[in-house]
Design a protein around this motif. Structure first.
Motif, PDB file in Angstrom:
ATOM      1  N   UNK A  74     -22.523  48.661  21.421  1.00 36.58           N
ATOM      2  CA  UNK A  74     -22.184  47.978  22.480  1.00 36.58           C
ATOM      3  C   UNK A  74     -20.950  47.459  22.497  1.00 36.58           C
ATOM      4  N   UNK A  75     -20.420  46.820  21.422  1.00 40.74           N
ATOM      5  CA  UNK A  75     -18.914  46.676  21.293  1.00 40.74           C
ATOM      6  C   UNK A  75     -17.928  47.683  21.744  1.00 40.74           C
ATOM      7  N   UNK A  76     -18.362  48.793  21.052  1.00 39.43           N
ATOM      8  CA  UNK A  76     -17.587  50.295  21.007  1.00 39.43           C
ATOM      9  C   UNK A  76     -17.303  50.534  22.345  1.00 39.43           C
ATOM     10  N   UNK A  88     -23.710  53.088  29.840  1.00 37.20           N
ATOM     11  CA  UNK A  88     -24.830  53.071  29.071  1.00 37.20           C
ATOM     12  C   UNK A  88     -26.065  53.986  29.901  1.00 37.20           C
ATOM     13  N   UNK A  89     -26.064  53.834  31.175  1.00 35.96           N
ATOM     14  CA  UNK A  89     -27.146  54.487  31.886  1.00 35.96           C
ATOM     15  C   UNK A  89     -26.958  56.122  32.097  1.00 35.96           C
ATOM     16  N   UNK A  90     -25.853  56.591  32.307  1.00 37.91           N
ATOM     17  CA  UNK A  90     -25.539  57.896  32.920  1.00 37.91           C
ATOM     18  C   UNK A  90     -25.327  58.852  31.507  1.00 37.91           C
ATOM     19  N   UNK A 143     -22.762  37.345  27.074  1.00 41.21           N
ATOM     20  CA  UNK A 143     -23.379  38.705  27.594  1.00 41.21           C
ATOM     21  C   UNK A 143     -23.473  39.771  26.363  1.00 41.21           C
ATOM     22  N   UNK A 144     -22.394  39.969  25.394  1.00 39.07           N
ATOM     23  CA  UNK A 144     -22.347  40.810  24.231  1.00 39.07           C
ATOM     24  C   UNK A 144     -23.466  40.326  23.327  1.00 39.07           C
ATOM     25  N   UNK A 145     -23.542  39.200  23.054  1.00 33.63           N
ATOM     26  CA  UNK A 145     -24.605  38.354  22.087  1.00 33.63           C
ATOM     27  C   UNK A 145     -25.982  38.547  22.640  1.00 33.63           C
ATOM     28  N   UNK A 146     -26.240  38.505  23.933  1.00 29.81           N
ATOM     29  CA  UNK A 146     -27.566  38.574  24.382  1.00 29.81           C
ATOM     30  C   UNK A 146     -27.906  39.974  24.266  1.00 29.81           C
ATOM     31  N   UNK A 147     -26.985  40.635  24.805  1.00 29.54           N
ATOM     32  CA  UNK A 147     -27.259  42.289  24.894  1.00 29.54           C
ATOM     33  C   UNK A 147     -27.587  42.754  23.315  1.00 29.54           C
ATOM     34  N   UNK A 148     -26.879  42.489  22.533  1.00 30.49           N
ATOM     35  CA  UNK A 148     -27.012  42.796  21.185  1.00 30.49           C
ATOM     36  C   UNK A 148     -28.239  42.486  20.613  1.00 30.49           C
ATOM     37  N   UNK A 149     -28.803  41.155  20.809  1.00 33.96           N
ATOM     38  CA  UNK A 149     -30.191  40.637  20.457  1.00 33.96           C
ATOM     39  C   UNK A 149     -31.236  41.153  21.001  1.00 33.96           C
ATOM     40  N   UNK A 150     -31.246  40.978  22.039  1.00 33.34           N
ATOM     41  CA  UNK A 150     -32.348  41.306  23.012  1.00 33.34           C
ATOM     42  C   UNK A 150     -32.700  42.817  23.489  1.00 33.34           C
ATOM     43  N   UNK A 195      -9.389  39.782  31.783  1.00 30.75           N
ATOM     44  CA  UNK A 195     -10.478  38.998  31.436  1.00 30.75           C
ATOM     45  C   UNK A 195     -11.794  39.066  32.554  1.00 30.75           C
ATOM     46  N   UNK A 196     -11.110  39.323  33.615  1.00 34.25           N
ATOM     47  CA  UNK A 196     -11.989  39.426  34.593  1.00 34.25           C
ATOM     48  C   UNK A 196     -12.828  40.860  34.422  1.00 34.25           C
ATOM     49  N   UNK A 197     -11.945  41.904  34.166  1.00 35.36           N
ATOM     50  CA  UNK A 197     -12.441  43.261  34.169  1.00 35.36           C
ATOM     51  C   UNK A 197     -13.604  43.227  32.725  1.00 35.36           C
ATOM     52  N   UNK A 198     -13.130  42.462  31.794  1.00 40.08           N
ATOM     53  CA  UNK A 198     -13.960  42.552  30.574  1.00 40.08           C
ATOM     54  C   UNK A 198     -15.433  41.728  31.000  1.00 40.08           C
ATOM     55  N   UNK A 199     -15.407  40.688  31.782  1.00 43.11           N
ATOM     56  CA  UNK A 199     -16.707  40.287  31.964  1.00 43.11           C
ATOM     57  C   UNK A 199     -17.605  41.186  32.968  1.00 43.11           C
ATOM     58  N   UNK A 200     -16.902  41.800  33.898  1.00 38.94           N
ATOM     59  CA  UNK A 200     -17.751  42.765  34.698  1.00 38.94           C
ATOM     60  C   UNK A 200     -18.343  44.078  33.945  1.00 38.94           C
ATOM     61  N   UNK A 201     -17.574  44.419  33.102  1.00 41.53           N
ATOM     62  CA  UNK A 201     -17.871  45.647  32.030  1.00 41.53           C
ATOM     63  C   UNK A 201     -18.948  45.087  31.104  1.00 41.53           C
ATOM     64  N   UNK A 202     -19.083  43.848  30.640  1.00 40.96           N
ATOM     65  CA  UNK A 202     -20.177  43.309  29.927  1.00 40.96           C
ATOM     66  C   UNK A 202     -21.208  43.134  30.442  1.00 40.96           C
ATOM     67  N   UNK A 203     -21.255  42.665  31.626  1.00 42.74           N
ATOM     68  CA  UNK A 203     -22.333  42.637  32.480  1.00 42.74           C
ATOM     69  C   UNK A 203     -22.907  43.997  32.937  1.00 42.74           C
ATOM     70  N   UNK A 204     -22.141  44.825  33.296  1.00 42.96           N
ATOM     71  CA  UNK A 204     -22.384  46.422  33.623  1.00 42.96           C
ATOM     72  C   UNK A 204     -23.179  46.892  32.607  1.00 42.96           C
ATOM     73  N   UNK A 205     -22.818  46.806  31.375  1.00 43.80           N
ATOM     74  CA  UNK A 205     -23.480  47.309  30.221  1.00 43.80           C
ATOM     75  C   UNK A 205     -24.828  46.653  29.960  1.00 43.80           C
TER      76      UNK A 205
END
Length: 369
Positions: free
Chosen positions: A221-223, A200-202, A356-363, A264-274
């Protein structure tokens, strides 16, 4: 379709990043090798069984004693020591920590008294005795109801199952290479957070072009999350297969379960990173802070040394580390065929990821891109 296109584009961009490839695929392989070799003697001392002392009392029962003698022979080969004792003194020595356990062999059953002071040693003896105890308890119950039915039971077949149990018990606890193949894998998966952040940042120019098209925030975001997850899945698969076939690390009989826990661990880390990447933070600043935090989390989670050797106080503090949950779940699957912690870890990771996906998409409005 739009989300799928974003997913494919994210995967391509990640593979083009040579730094990511080195840090997340080659670097953990080097870490596994270095830790596995350097600490080989330290960790594998626990696998020579020489400190396992077993007290036992055997009543007069020819068939049972013959089979128990076979157990003793196999245990002695592994380095265990057996001492014949009376029940009272044997149990007292277990309580005092002099014996790992005390086995009482009666005419109709087998009882095992174990110490809680060293769970590892106790698990070794339990694995050794499990088949023997269960089978003979069942045989004597059958005999009490219908003695003729014993003619259909092949007692000699027990020896083979005991030998198999002993062989499996050789992996009752991980050696250094087994241990670090898991902990370095779960440790490096935390760095998937930086993948999500970078996505998202670079790559704002690419993301801005996507935003100019009629694409929903949630699709973007989901993509991007899916793209990074697919890359992480490939990364996990490469590291597991390399460790298994090159380093001969042990991953048990349920590699798919191990794969899903780490994914599952990686998915959490990715969603937080995004989510962090959408805040328009400086990459170098985030990278520096995250590396420092990940080292603490990894240390508490047992990435460098097994937590169970670090004392009760440290073990209590270590529970705050999310990586400990993942490591415990993986080791429980590999060495105990226990999926309770696996379901718990995957469940928690799934909830956090979706949150995190929901929060990121909404806010986050489109202007943050």
């Amino acid at each position: 379709m739009k989300m799928l296109s974003i997913t494919i584009n994210t995967i391509k961009l990640t593979f083009k990043n040579k730094t990511v490839f080195f840090m997340q695929i080659l670097f953990p392989i080097v870490l596994i090798f270095v830790f596995g070799i350097i600490l080989n003697g330290t960790m594998n001392k626990s696998k020579n069984f020489k400190d396992v002392k077993i007290g036992y009392y055997s009543a007069e029962n020819k068939d049972m004693n013959n089979e128990f003698n076979e157990i003793k022979r196999q245990g002695i080969k592994l380095g265990m020591k057996f001492y014949e004792e009376k029940k009272e003194s044997g149990i007292k020595k277990v309580e005092d920590g002099k014996y790992t356990c005390f086995i009482e062999i009666k005419n109709s059953e087998i009882n095992m008294y174990k110490s809680d002071k060293d769970e590892f040693k106790t698990s070794l003896v339990e694995s050794l005795m499990k088949t023997f105890i269960q089978r003979y308890n069942a045989i004597f119950k059958i005999a009490s109801v219908n003695p003729k039915a014993l003619g259909n039971i092949n007692l000699k077949s027990i020896n083979m199952s005991l030998v198999n149990d002993i062989s499996i018990n050789g992996k009752g606890a991980p050696g250094s290479m087994d241990y670090y193949a898991v902990t370095m894998l779960t440790y490096i998966m935390m760095f998937s957070l930086l993948n999500g952040f970078t996505t998202m940042s670079k790559r704002k120019q690419i993301t801005n072009r996507i935003i100019c098209s009629p694409v929903r925030n949630s699709d973007v975001i989901c993509g991007k999350i899916l793209g990074d997850i697919v890359f992480s899945a490939m990364q996990i698969l490469i590291l597991i297969l390399f460790s298994k076939f090159v380093f001969k690390a042990y991953f048990g009989e349920h590699i798919l379960a191990v794969f899903l826990i780490v994914l599952a661990e990686a998915a959490v880390a990715i969603s937080i990173g995004i989510s962090i990447g959408l805040m328009d933070k400086n990459y170098d600043e985030i990278n520096t802070q995250f590396v420092a935090v990940s080292m603490v989390i990894g240390f508490l989670g047992g990435s460098y040394f097994p937590v169970k050797y670090m004392g009760k106080t440290f073990q209590m503090v270590a529970n705050i580390s999310p990586i400990k949950l993942i490591n415990d779940a993986v080791f429980n699957v590999i060495y105990e065929n226990n999926f309770v912690m696996a379901f718990r870890a995957i469940g928690i990771c799934s909830v956090v990821c979706i949150m995190f996906i929901i929060i990121t998409s909404i806010f986050y409005e489109r202007r943050v891109f």
